[in-house]
Design a protein around this motif. Structure first.
Motif, PDB file in Angstrom:
ATOM      1  N   GLU A  78      22.821  -7.921  -1.609  1.00  0.00           N
ATOM      2  CA  GLU A  78      22.839  -7.602  -2.071  1.00  0.00           C
ATOM      3  C   GLU A  78      24.449  -7.009  -2.730  1.00  0.00           C
ATOM      4  O   GLU A  78      24.806  -7.503  -4.403  1.00  0.00           O
ATOM      5  CB  GLU A  78      22.271  -6.661  -2.578  1.00  0.00           C
ATOM      6  N   MET A  79      25.732  -7.348  -2.836  1.00  0.00           N
ATOM      7  CA  MET A  79      26.843  -6.967  -2.758  1.00  0.00           C
ATOM      8  C   MET A  79      27.148  -8.317  -3.407  1.00  0.00           C
ATOM      9  O   MET A  79      28.348  -8.337  -4.663  1.00  0.00           O
ATOM     10  CB  MET A  79      28.123  -6.578  -1.678  1.00  0.00           C
ATOM     11  N   PHE A  80      26.877  -9.228  -3.235  1.00  0.00           N
ATOM     12  CA  PHE A  80      27.111 -10.472  -3.164  1.00  0.00           C
ATOM     13  C   PHE A  80      26.780 -10.568  -5.035  1.00  0.00           C
ATOM     14  O   PHE A  80      27.170 -11.211  -5.745  1.00  0.00           O
ATOM     15  CB  PHE A  80      27.011 -12.238  -2.962  1.00  0.00           C
ATOM     16  N   MET A  81      25.892 -10.171  -5.498  1.00  0.00           N
ATOM     17  CA  MET A  81      25.767 -10.305  -6.740  1.00  0.00           C
ATOM     18  C   MET A  81      25.137  -9.321  -7.367  1.00  0.00           C
ATOM     19  O   MET A  81      24.713  -9.762  -9.140  1.00  0.00           O
ATOM     20  CB  MET A  81      23.999 -10.956  -6.581  1.00  0.00           C
ATOM     21  N   LEU A  82      26.288  -8.265  -6.665  1.00  0.00           N
ATOM     22  CA  LEU A  82      26.229  -7.136  -7.874  1.00  0.00           C
ATOM     23  C   LEU A  82      27.028  -7.255  -9.311  1.00  0.00           C
ATOM     24  O   LEU A  82      27.945  -8.489  -9.125  1.00  0.00           O
ATOM     25  CB  LEU A  82      27.124  -5.869  -7.654  1.00  0.00           C
ATOM     26  N   LYS A  83      26.403  -6.875 -10.729  1.00  0.00           N
ATOM     27  CA  LYS A  83      27.407  -7.383 -12.215  1.00  0.00           C
ATOM     28  C   LYS A  83      28.594  -6.682 -12.483  1.00  0.00           C
ATOM     29  O   LYS A  83      28.589  -6.988 -13.480  1.00  0.00           O
ATOM     30  CB  LYS A  83      25.801  -7.402 -13.334  1.00  0.00           C
ATOM     31  N   VAL A  84      28.582  -5.882 -11.635  1.00  0.00           N
ATOM     32  CA  VAL A  84      29.568  -5.152 -12.251  1.00  0.00           C
ATOM     33  C   VAL A  84      30.801  -5.135 -11.623  1.00  0.00           C
ATOM     34  O   VAL A  84      30.937  -5.412  -9.936  1.00  0.00           O
ATOM     35  CB  VAL A  84      29.449  -3.310 -12.200  1.00  0.00           C
ATOM     36  N   GLY A 121      29.396  -4.284   6.134  1.00  0.00           N
ATOM     37  CA  GLY A 121      28.611  -3.258   5.265  1.00  0.00           C
ATOM     38  C   GLY A 121      28.699  -3.145   3.596  1.00  0.00           C
ATOM     39  O   GLY A 121      28.179  -2.972   3.340  1.00  0.00           O
ATOM     40  N   ILE A 122      29.624  -2.492   3.848  1.00  0.00           N
ATOM     41  CA  ILE A 122      30.315  -2.017   2.518  1.00  0.00           C
ATOM     42  C   ILE A 122      32.017  -2.639   1.814  1.00  0.00           C
ATOM     43  O   ILE A 122      32.635  -2.485   1.138  1.00  0.00           O
ATOM     44  CB  ILE A 122      30.226  -1.337   2.334  1.00  0.00           C
ATOM     45  N   ALA A 123      31.637  -4.446   2.637  1.00  0.00           N
ATOM     46  CA  ALA A 123      33.605  -4.965   2.218  1.00  0.00           C
ATOM     47  C   ALA A 123      33.104  -6.051   1.465  1.00  0.00           C
ATOM     48  O   ALA A 123      34.241  -7.343   1.483  1.00  0.00           O
ATOM     49  CB  ALA A 123      33.997  -5.130   3.116  1.00  0.00           C
ATOM     50  N   ILE A 124      32.188  -6.451   0.729  1.00  0.00           N
ATOM     51  CA  ILE A 124      32.006  -7.848   0.024  1.00  0.00           C
ATOM     52  C   ILE A 124      32.589  -7.041  -1.209  1.00  0.00           C
ATOM     53  O   ILE A 124      31.797  -7.031  -2.657  1.00  0.00           O
ATOM     54  CB  ILE A 124      30.252  -8.448   0.204  1.00  0.00           C
ATOM     55  N   GLY A 125      33.503  -7.468  -2.213  1.00  0.00           N
ATOM     56  CA  GLY A 125      33.845  -7.369  -2.726  1.00  0.00           C
ATOM     57  C   GLY A 125      34.411  -8.265  -4.333  1.00  0.00           C
ATOM     58  O   GLY A 125      35.363  -9.726  -3.738  1.00  0.00           O
ATOM     59  N   ASP A 126      35.263  -8.078  -5.057  1.00  0.00           N
ATOM     60  CA  ASP A 126      35.913  -8.440  -6.046  1.00  0.00           C
ATOM     61  C   ASP A 126      37.450  -8.894  -5.307  1.00  0.00           C
ATOM     62  O   ASP A 126      38.076 -10.395  -5.741  1.00  0.00           O
ATOM     63  CB  ASP A 126      35.621  -8.632  -7.457  1.00  0.00           C
ATOM     64  N   ARG A 127      37.618  -7.791  -5.541  1.00  0.00           N
ATOM     65  CA  ARG A 127      38.815  -7.664  -4.910  1.00  0.00           C
ATOM     66  C   ARG A 127      39.016  -7.002  -3.191  1.00  0.00           C
ATOM     67  O   ARG A 127      38.326  -6.009  -3.300  1.00  0.00           O
ATOM     68  CB  ARG A 127      40.019  -7.296  -5.542  1.00  0.00           C
ATOM     69  N   VAL A 128      39.492  -7.197  -1.854  1.00  0.00           N
ATOM     70  CA  VAL A 128      39.236  -7.458  -0.836  1.00  0.00           C
ATOM     71  C   VAL A 128      40.956  -6.500  -0.098  1.00  0.00           C
ATOM     72  O   VAL A 128      41.518  -7.297  -0.984  1.00  0.00           O
ATOM     73  CB  VAL A 128      38.380  -7.324  -0.147  1.00  0.00           C
ATOM     74  N   HIS A 129      41.195  -5.303  -0.493  1.00  0.00           N
ATOM     75  CA  HIS A 129      42.613  -4.714   0.063  1.00  0.00           C
ATOM     76  C   HIS A 129      42.951  -4.519   1.480  1.00  0.00           C
ATOM     77  O   HIS A 129      41.678  -3.274   1.557  1.00  0.00           O
ATOM     78  CB  HIS A 129      43.108  -4.632  -1.562  1.00  0.00           C
ATOM     79  N   MET A 130      43.148  -4.101   2.242  1.00  0.00           N
ATOM     80  CA  MET A 130      43.862  -3.533   3.645  1.00  0.00           C
ATOM     81  C   MET A 130      45.436  -2.526   3.521  1.00  0.00           C
ATOM     82  O   MET A 130      46.452  -2.976   2.370  1.00  0.00           O
ATOM     83  CB  MET A 130      43.445  -4.401   4.451  1.00  0.00           C
ATOM     84  N   LEU A 131      45.384  -1.462   3.248  1.00  0.00           N
ATOM     85  CA  LEU A 131      46.409  -0.707   3.675  1.00  0.00           C
ATOM     86  C   LEU A 131      47.445  -1.144   4.636  1.00  0.00           C
ATOM     87  O   LEU A 131      46.942  -1.752   5.594  1.00  0.00           O
ATOM     88  CB  LEU A 131      46.387   1.021   3.906  1.00  0.00           C
TER      89      LEU A 131
END
Length: 316
Positions: A181-187, A204-214
């Protein structure tokens, strides 16, 4: 809490404190000696934290004084309203989320929450979410999409809860559905690893347009201790396991698995939490401006393409 590699620094800081106290009591001018010792401490700190081993960064990521998800949410946003429950089983306290306002922008914040003392850790299940936690996260993501609000997730978990009851309620299915579902989020979706990023519990909550790490965090399919126990039947080889896993932010960026690294204050995020919170806020606003300039369809295609090209596939 002092880590082993921080002992030499703490020793010098103790001497500096004694020197300043002695100077105040005796009215003796030791400003030059104090300045020299301060410079030495600063130099030692820079050298120490610039050359940390992978296991030492794992230790820093778990520091009990590091800011947790709610610390960031409450520090970054105003008028945060936490939302509860997955509308199916229960409200998982290990997964938190809700709407918050950041400089006029309404954002859906979601993340794993750990506890600082024994009672809080039991309540939050040490940041290990059950299936209802991931289903709550997905419910909140869908709500954000419905109202066209961006999503920011904070990842900090030793893994999804591996208990029998979690498996009975569909732990694997809940995480897999979130990935789909996160792949298809429109926001716009921004994911930030603020501590530990272990296995599917993090993903499970880390599929995003931008993934960053401290800077002092880790992200891997398994923790060094668990890897050590599987390969060597003992936790005593966790340092070797950490090196083999290549789980630091630098390793992840080198392998093209994240989009960037957010620098921490010298000594770690826990040394200057307010500064770290300001840095995260600035980063979120800057990234949102960048993502909002893209049409939803283009963001989705870029998101899919980014994750599809990870790893190596060899067809026979």
């Amino acid at each position: 809490m002092l880590l082993d590699f921080e002992q030499p620094i703490a020793s010098l800081e103790g001497k500096l404190k004694e020197m300043k106290k002695l100077a105040a009591e005796s009215q003796v001018d030791v400003s030059e000696a104090v300045k020299a010792l301060e410079d030495k401490i600063k130099s030692l700190k820079k050298e120490t934290y610039a050359n940390l081993t992978r296991w030492q960064r794992v230790q820093l990521s778990r520091h009990q004084d590091r800011p947790y998800t709610l610390d960031y949410i409450e520090g970054i946003s105003t008028r945060f309203i936490e939302l509860h429950g997955d509308r199916n089983v229960s409200d998982d306290k290990a997964m938190v989320g809700g709407f918050g306002e950041v400089d006029g922008h309404t954002i859906m914040f979601i993340g794993q929450q750990k506890g600082r003392n024994t009672k809080q850790r039991q309540l939050r299940n040490f940041g290990m979410a059950n299936p209802e936690g991931y289903r709550k996260a997905l419910r909140l993501m869908k709500m954000a999409e419905k109202f066209n609000k961006p999503i920011v997730t904070f990842i900090d978990t030793p893994g999804a809860y591996p208990g029998l009851e979690a498996e009975e309620r569909g732990q694997g299915e809940a995480i897999a559905r979130n990935l789909k579902e996160m792949f298809m989020l429109k926001v716009p979706v921004i994911c930030i690893i603020i501590g530990e990023g272990a296995s599917g519990g993090a993903l499970g909550i880390a599929i995003g347009d931008r993934v960053h790490m401290l800077e002092n965090t880790w992200y891997s399919v398994i923790s060094p201790e668990s890897c050590s126990s599987i390969l060597w039947r003992s936790w005593n080889y966790k340092e070797q396991a950490a090196e083999a896993l290549k789980l630091t932010a630098t390793d992840m960026q080198k392998n093209g698995l994240i989009d960037g690294i957010i620098k921490e204050p010298l000594g770690g995020a826990h040394t200057e939490p307010e500064k770290m919170i300001r840095t995260i806020k600035k980063h979120i606003l800057k990234t949102l401006t960048e993502l909002n300039s893209l049409p939803a369809e283009e963001r989705i295609m870029q998101r899919i393409e980014k994750f599809s090209t990870m790893g190596v596939i060899q067809e026979l």
